[in-house]
Design a protein around this motif. Structure first.
Motif, PDB file in Angstrom:
ATOM      1  N   ALA A  83      87.464  62.412   2.798  1.00 46.83           N
ATOM      2  CA  ALA A  83      87.232  63.470   1.817  1.00 46.83           C
ATOM      3  C   ALA A  83      87.001  64.805   2.501  1.00 46.83           C
ATOM      4  O   ALA A  83      87.475  65.858   2.034  1.00 46.83           O
ATOM      5  N   ALA A  84      86.276  64.804   3.616  1.00 47.91           N
ATOM      6  CA  ALA A  84      86.004  66.052   4.342  1.00 47.91           C
ATOM      7  C   ALA A  84      87.286  66.624   4.932  1.00 47.91           C
ATOM      8  O   ALA A  84      87.447  67.851   5.004  1.00 47.91           O
ATOM      9  N   GLU A  85      88.226  65.760   5.320  1.00 48.20           N
ATOM     10  CA  GLU A  85      89.483  66.228   5.901  1.00 48.20           C
ATOM     11  C   GLU A  85      90.445  66.744   4.831  1.00 48.20           C
ATOM     12  O   GLU A  85      91.244  67.651   5.095  1.00 48.20           O
ATOM     13  N   ARG A  86      90.352  66.192   3.608  1.00 47.73           N
ATOM     14  CA  ARG A  86      91.298  66.582   2.556  1.00 47.73           C
ATOM     15  C   ARG A  86      90.933  67.898   1.882  1.00 47.73           C
ATOM     16  O   ARG A  86      91.800  68.675   1.498  1.00 47.73           O
ATOM     17  N   ARG A 144      81.886  53.631   2.996  1.00 50.00           N
ATOM     18  CA  ARG A 144      81.460  54.963   2.576  1.00 50.00           C
ATOM     19  C   ARG A 144      81.672  55.991   3.681  1.00 50.00           C
ATOM     20  O   ARG A 144      82.018  57.149   3.409  1.00 50.00           O
ATOM     21  N   LEU A 145      81.463  55.581   4.913  1.00 47.42           N
ATOM     22  CA  LEU A 145      81.694  56.468   6.053  1.00 47.42           C
ATOM     23  C   LEU A 145      83.155  56.891   6.105  1.00 47.42           C
ATOM     24  O   LEU A 145      83.470  58.077   6.273  1.00 47.42           O
ATOM     25  N   ARG A 146      84.062  55.917   5.942  1.00 52.01           N
ATOM     26  CA  ARG A 146      85.486  56.223   5.974  1.00 52.01           C
ATOM     27  C   ARG A 146      85.868  57.142   4.809  1.00 52.01           C
ATOM     28  O   ARG A 146      86.621  58.107   4.989  1.00 52.01           O
ATOM     29  N   GLU A 169      80.266  66.218   2.614  1.00 53.18           N
ATOM     30  CA  GLU A 169      80.850  64.928   2.969  1.00 53.18           C
ATOM     31  C   GLU A 169      80.521  64.538   4.417  1.00 53.18           C
ATOM     32  O   GLU A 169      80.277  63.369   4.730  1.00 53.18           O
ATOM     33  N   ARG A 170      80.483  65.550   5.292  1.00 51.62           N
ATOM     34  CA  ARG A 170      80.120  65.260   6.691  1.00 51.62           C
ATOM     35  C   ARG A 170      78.661  64.802   6.787  1.00 51.62           C
ATOM     36  O   ARG A 170      78.330  63.923   7.587  1.00 51.62           O
ATOM     37  N   GLU A 171      77.791  65.410   5.979  1.00 48.62           N
ATOM     38  CA  GLU A 171      76.404  64.973   5.947  1.00 48.62           C
ATOM     39  C   GLU A 171      76.291  63.538   5.437  1.00 48.62           C
ATOM     40  O   GLU A 171      75.479  62.749   5.927  1.00 48.62           O
ATOM     41  N   GLN A 172      77.137  63.231   4.439  1.00 44.04           N
ATOM     42  CA  GLN A 172      77.150  61.861   3.921  1.00 44.04           C
ATOM     43  C   GLN A 172      77.606  60.880   5.011  1.00 44.04           C
ATOM     44  O   GLN A 172      77.042  59.781   5.157  1.00 44.04           O
ATOM     45  N   ALA A 173      78.599  61.285   5.797  1.00 45.39           N
ATOM     46  CA  ALA A 173      79.094  60.442   6.889  1.00 45.39           C
ATOM     47  C   ALA A 173      78.003  60.222   7.939  1.00 45.39           C
ATOM     48  O   ALA A 173      77.813  59.105   8.447  1.00 45.39           O
ATOM     49  N   ARG A 223      75.458  43.717   5.639  1.00 45.32           N
ATOM     50  CA  ARG A 223      74.764  44.932   5.237  1.00 45.32           C
ATOM     51  C   ARG A 223      75.511  46.210   5.581  1.00 45.32           C
ATOM     52  O   ARG A 223      75.316  47.235   4.923  1.00 45.32           O
ATOM     53  N   VAL A 224      76.359  46.184   6.600  1.00 43.18           N
ATOM     54  CA  VAL A 224      77.018  47.427   7.008  1.00 43.18           C
ATOM     55  C   VAL A 224      78.425  47.568   6.443  1.00 43.18           C
ATOM     56  O   VAL A 224      79.049  48.619   6.625  1.00 43.18           O
ATOM     57  N   GLN A 225      78.927  46.538   5.781  1.00 45.31           N
ATOM     58  CA  GLN A 225      80.291  46.635   5.271  1.00 45.31           C
ATOM     59  C   GLN A 225      80.448  47.820   4.313  1.00 45.31           C
ATOM     60  O   GLN A 225      81.372  48.628   4.439  1.00 45.31           O
TER      61      GLN A 225
END
Length: 463
Positions: free
Chosen positions: A286-289, A279-281, A299-303, A272-274
């Motif tokens: 994406a937030a760093e780029r 998506r977290l990665r 993107e941070r909220e999504q993380a 279930r967490v794979q």
């Protein structure tokens, strides 16, 4: 109750190059952080004895007898501080006991019917025989009604002694003692409810029953939030206290309800967490780029959302019973049990008291009931159950180990002191009973240790 294998190995390694560590190795099980341990209780009991018999004794006892008052408007509750310890804190200890015994019966060494019958039969013998021995000394005397003092054993001390052999005895030995202790304590609590409860308030008892059934219903529905269980558990406690039954029985009853299986297996968790981990990665990268602050924040909220999902899935792999025991154990070992000893051990040692005890049917009945009655009753009932084919010894467990378990079962403290206070409240019998309980516990502890040591030696030699 026992050191973990890793911690046990660490302590053994230190003993090779440190005399102090070698000495502490034997005492380590009495102070294990991860398990209910008897060391703090032992130290608190010694401290209480010293203080009570010092010039500070009167003020010390008056401190515990001082009413602690809670009020809100016209509603007020005032009880001596010692009663708050007994009624509000000690149920937490018995909550752990109820939880541990359910785990052993559901998936531990006592998960089969024949191995489970063994401690049940032993507990019956360990109840009937000591009471018979006590009544042999006290039947027809004013102290006859104190028979309940020998009905239950002290779980923390007895398990701590067994834990000293954690690497030299089969794990089933501890399971047998734990199950026997829990059943024995339940019998003791029932004795309190039946024999030492002046009157029952059935309305309060009904309220406790309704709250208890509500907990069962929420468990069946798969309710996750813990706040509902805490509130309902509090309602059970209030109902039991108000009914006149000692509230420690509420702790055992609730502990027997706690789930001993996780809501999510490790394999299902991985499945279930794979995707959320992926998506977290992706969100972090994406937030760093991006140079767009709005996009980066999204993107941070999504993380964070994915982290929340993973956190909840990880929590679902934890057993409710194991989690509660893990949280409560340090508090019970290092706060609840020591406070119980400090507030309840009130023995004024004197030559006169000891001399009277040597000729007192009350003291002799308690000592004989615990030191002789407990091990004889436990062993005889367990042997009969196996002889008729109703029970069997778990793998690796010998009858000598059973004798050792019966020996440490003679250690009476918590429930025995509870019942002595109820049976002899306001009389000289309370102090006499407490002295006899202390003497019987010391003798039983030494005898039980000696038998377990002799049983562990050949077992360790085979490994």
């Amino acid at each position: 109750m026992a050191l973990t294998p890793r911690l046990s190995g660490q302590v053994a390694a230190r003993a090779h190059h440190s005399r102090a560590a070698a000495l502490l190795q034997k005492a380590a099980p009495f102070f294990a952080i991860g398990e209910v341990s008897g060391g703090p209780l032992l130290l608190a009991s010694i401290a209480a004895l010293l203080i009570v018999n010092s010039p500070l004794g009167h003020d010390f006892e008056r401190l515990w007898d001082t009413p602690l008052r809670f009020s809100y408007g016209a509603l007020a509750i005032a009880r001596p501080l010692a009663e708050w310890v007994n009624d509000a804190l000690m149920p937490l200890f018995f909550l752990i006991i109820g939880t541990e015994v359910k785990r052993e019966f559901s998936k531990g060494s006592l998960a089969t019917i024949r191995t489970a019958i063994l401690p049940v039969a032993g507990a019956i013998g360990g109840l009937v025989v000591p009471i018979g021995v006590y009544l042999a000394f006290n039947y027809g005397t004013p102290t006859q009604h104190g028979w309940g003092v020998v009905a239950a054993m002290d779980t923390a001390f007895s398990l701590a002694i067994v834990a000293m052999f954690t690497t030299r005895l089969p794990a089933a030995v501890r399971a047998i003692l734990l199950a026997f202790a829990a059943i024995d304590d339940i019998f003791g609590l029932l004795v309190i409810a039946v024999a030492y409860t002046a009157a029952l308030d059935w309305l309060y008892l009904l309220g406790a029953g309704i709250a208890y059934v509500a907990i069962i219903a929420l468990l069946r529905l798969g309710w996750v939030s813990s706040i509902a269980y805490v509130l309902l558990g509090g309602a059970v406690w209030v109902g039991v206290v108000g009914s006149g039954i000692h509230p420690t029985i509420a702790g055992v009853a609730i502990g027997l309800l706690l789930p001993t299986t996780s809501r999510l297996s490790e394999r299902r968790f991985a499945e279930r967490v794979q995707r959320p981990v992926d998506r977290l990665r992706e969100a972090q990268e994406a937030a760093e780029r991006t140079d767009d602050e709005a996009v980066a924040e999204r993107e941070r909220e999504q993380a964070q959302s994915q982290l929340g999902y993973i956190h909840e899935m990880a929590a679902a792999t934890d057993e409710a019973a194991e989690r509660l025991v893990r949280i409560l154990t340090p508090w019970v070992s290092y706060l609840v049990l020591p406070l119980f000893a400090l507030s309840n051990v009130r023995i004024h040692l004197s030559g006169e008291l000891i001399g009277d005890a040597l000729h007192s049917p009350l003291a002799l009945g308690i000592v004989a009931g615990l030191v002789i009655g407990k091990p004889v009753g436990f062993f005889a009932a367990a042997w009969i159950a196996t002889a008729v084919g109703a029970a069997r010894l778990p793998d690796g467990v010998t009858w000598r180990m059973i004798v050792g378990v019966g020996g440490v079962a003679g250690i009476g403290f918590t429930i025995s002191l509870f019942i002595a206070e109820l049976a002899f409240a306001g009389s000289e019998g309370t102090e006499m009973a407490a002295l006899a309980i202390l003497a019987a516990s010391l003798v039983s502890g030494m005898l039980g240790y000696a038998v377990l040591w002799s049983a562990a030696a050949p077992h360790a030699a085979k490994e």
